[in-house]
Design an enzyme around this catalytic site. Structure first.
Site, PDB file in Angstrom:
ATOM      1  N   GLY A 196       0.582  -6.792  -0.054  1.00  0.00           N
ATOM      2  CA  GLY A 196       0.150  -8.043  -1.093  1.00  0.00           C
ATOM      3  C   GLY A 196      -0.774  -7.740  -1.992  1.00  0.00           C
ATOM      4  N   THR A 197      -1.726  -6.756  -1.725  1.00  0.00           N
ATOM      5  CA  THR A 197      -2.693  -6.304  -2.706  1.00  0.00           C
ATOM      6  C   THR A 197      -2.238  -5.787  -3.919  1.00  0.00           C
ATOM      7  OG1 THR A 197      -4.583  -6.357  -1.149  1.00  0.00           O
ATOM      8  CG2 THR A 197      -4.778  -5.063  -3.083  1.00  0.00           C
ATOM      9  N   ASN A 223      -5.121 -18.551   2.453  1.00  0.00           N
ATOM     10  CA  ASN A 223      -5.352 -17.576   3.477  1.00  0.00           C
ATOM     11  C   ASN A 223      -6.445 -17.984   4.449  1.00  0.00           C
ATOM     12  OD1 ASN A 223      -6.542 -16.684   1.101  1.00  0.00           O
ATOM     13  ND2 ASN A 223      -7.590 -15.296   2.708  1.00  0.00           N
ATOM     14  N   GLN A 225       0.726 -15.405   2.496  1.00  0.00           N
ATOM     15  CA  GLN A 225       0.408 -16.157   3.858  1.00  0.00           C
ATOM     16  C   GLN A 225       1.524 -17.203   4.401  1.00  0.00           C
ATOM     17  OE1 GLN A 225      -1.776 -16.236   6.095  1.00  0.00           O
ATOM     18  NE2 GLN A 225      -3.064 -14.495   5.135  1.00  0.00           N
ATOM     19  N   SER A 261       3.826  -9.670   1.824  1.00  0.00           N
ATOM     20  CA  SER A 261       3.280  -8.470   2.737  1.00  0.00           C
ATOM     21  C   SER A 261       3.801  -8.540   4.086  1.00  0.00           C
ATOM     22  CB  SER A 261       1.783  -8.498   2.707  1.00  0.00           C
ATOM     23  OG  SER A 261       1.315  -7.225   3.406  1.00  0.00           O
ATOM     24  N   ALA A 262       4.515  -7.371   4.601  1.00  0.00           N
ATOM     25  CA  ALA A 262       5.054  -7.370   6.035  1.00  0.00           C
ATOM     26  C   ALA A 262       4.417  -7.526   7.040  1.00  0.00           C
ATOM     27  CB  ALA A 262       5.933  -5.942   6.207  1.00  0.00           C
ATOM     28  N   HIS A 263       3.058  -7.302   7.062  1.00  0.00           N
ATOM     29  CA  HIS A 263       2.430  -7.353   8.379  1.00  0.00           C
ATOM     30  C   HIS A 263       1.856  -8.823   8.518  1.00  0.00           C
ATOM     31  CE1 HIS A 263      -1.997  -7.530   7.215  1.00  0.00           C
ATOM     32  NE2 HIS A 263      -1.330  -7.304   6.040  1.00  0.00           N
ATOM     33  N   THR A 295       7.059   8.180  -3.785  1.00  0.00           N
ATOM     34  CA  THR A 295       8.190   8.053  -2.774  1.00  0.00           C
ATOM     35  C   THR A 295       8.120   7.231  -1.976  1.00  0.00           C
ATOM     36  OG1 THR A 295       7.931  10.644  -2.921  1.00  0.00           O
ATOM     37  CG2 THR A 295       9.028   9.525  -0.779  1.00  0.00           C
ATOM     38  N   CYS A 345     -10.181  -9.516   4.654  1.00  0.00           N
ATOM     39  CA  CYS A 345     -10.664  -8.604   3.688  1.00  0.00           C
ATOM     40  C   CYS A 345     -11.931  -8.848   3.358  1.00  0.00           C
ATOM     41  CB  CYS A 345      -9.765  -9.038   2.528  1.00  0.00           C
ATOM     42  SG  CYS A 345      -7.791  -8.723   2.622  1.00  0.00           S
TER      43      CYS A 345
END
Length: 393
Positions: free
Chosen positions: A74-75, A154, A182, A202-204, A240, A327
């Protein structure tokens, strides 16, 4: 004596990577290890996996697969959206509109642009952390090139009127970005309905791995790269590709989209039970909008005590929680979100954020409701600020 409870209520900070997602990722660490940019057969399976993940992300967002670009999270997505537009459109104008409650990935990026000569308007929010679409329109100038408003906060979970803001941006021909980190897996997200040009994920945050995300970029939008060095991601994002991470992102977002409706209803019931129970504690209040909020978010203030002290005692009782954004967890500054909602500094230091996950049970909620009042009372008894009527000794 060791505490036998282990209750995780910080899912806004990160979620557990789901076992099905891990299983999908594993072959791409060693079996299908080829560099996707290579031409030989070993590499083709990596390339195929990336494109399949891209299709899954696009389907979940209502986008075209050619509009999905993978990032490190996300960042990076927020930085790329804002800096990429500033770079590509800086000659047209140098004014950007955002809000006072954005994630620091947005706020620190626009603050850096201020030092480079851009002008930033930080829109205020109401007591619930809600941005007024009218204030967005009033802030627009002839030199405005970008509006960035998060979909859901968030810290306090308030869901913003992004669709209406997107309509305003489109009517004025201004590029619109939304940080949806979020929101994915919690509420429906459709980039066409929302009228967004750029959207960060963001995946997590929804059962995927850390270190991978994506940026939706509307087709035809002119945006400069953030990273240079290679031709990956349609020549827009060098480096990559993180093949296992991208596969995990695809698996996680497909799973999250499939179970979102059922999960949201269950979360809302647990959330109500938790909020109702916590608000029985004297001198407590709910932060964020009472109804227009993420289904898993609970953010409460207890007067006369600091959030960090609550966290330590909750942890001793086997409960993992937070005071706000992960964060900024090491910062001693009060929450910028709560300050923007009009809370004084002493209260903005004292919030407790509990964010539920798919593994949260009614028994977990009952246990938390048994522990928190005792913790709050213990800390109030220790605080010189607590009035006599709230003390037990």
């Amino acid at each position: 004596m060791e505490n036998k409870h282990e209750i995780y209520l910080d899912n806004a900070a990160t979620t557990r990577t789901h076992p099905d997602v891990v299983s999908a990722m594993l072959p791409y660490f060693s079996l299908h290890f080829g560099n996707p940019s290579s031409l030989y057969s070993i590499a083709r399976s990596s390339r195929t996996a990336i494109e399949e993940a891209r299709r899954k992300v696009a389907a979940a967002l209502g986008a075209d697969e050619r509009e999905i670009f993978f990032t490190s999270g996300g960042t990076e997505s927020d930085n790329w959206a804002i800096r990429g537009i500033a770079s590509a459109h800086g000659k047209k104008g140098r004014h950007i509109i955002t809000t006072a409650i954005e994630h620091h990935a947005v706020l620190h990026t626009v603050e850096a642009l201020e030092k480079e000569g851009f002008e930033i308007t930080y829109l205020p929010v109401d007591e619930y952390g809600m941005v007024s679409p009218e204030s967005v329109e009033e802030a627009i100038r002839p030199d405005t090139i970008l509006i960035s408003v998060m979909l859901a906060n968030n810290e306090i979970g308030t869901i913003q009127p992004v669709q209406k803001i997107g309509e305003i941006a489109r009517s004025h021909k201004i590029i619109f970005h939304s940080d949806a980190v979020q929101a994915i897996g919690q509420i429906p997200v459709d980039v066409r309905t929302m009228n967004v040009d750029l959207l960060s994920i963001s995946a997590h945050k929804f059962g995927g791995p850390k270190g991978v995300g994506a940026l939706f970029i509307r087709r035809g939008l002119r945006i400069d790269p953030l990273l240079y060095g290679g031709a990956q991601e349609q020549r827009r994002r060098a480096g990559t590709e993180n093949v296992p991470g991208i596969v995990g992102l695809g698996a996680a977002i497909e799973r999250a989209a499939a179970m979102m409706s059922e999960k949201a209803e269950r979360m809302k019931k647990l959330r109500k039970r938790l909020i109702d129970g916590l608000l029985t504690i004297p001198k407590s209040r709910l932060n964020g909008h009472p109804t227009e909020r993420l289904p898993n978010n609970v953010n409460i203030i207890f007067d006369y005590i600091e959030g960090e002290s609550i966290l330590l005692l909750l942890d001793a009782n086997g409960i993992a929680a937070s005071t706000g954004s992960a964060c900024t967890s090491a910062s001693l500054d009060p929450s910028h979100v709560l300050l923007a909602c009009g809370l004084p500094h002493e209260q903005a230091h004292g919030s407790l954020r509990l964010t539920l996950g798919e593994e949260t049970t009614e028994a977990d909620i009952d246990y938390v409701l048994g522990v928190v009042p005792t913790v709050v009372q213990r800390l109030r008894d220790m605080s010189p600020l607590t009035p006599k009527e709230l003390r037990t000794r």
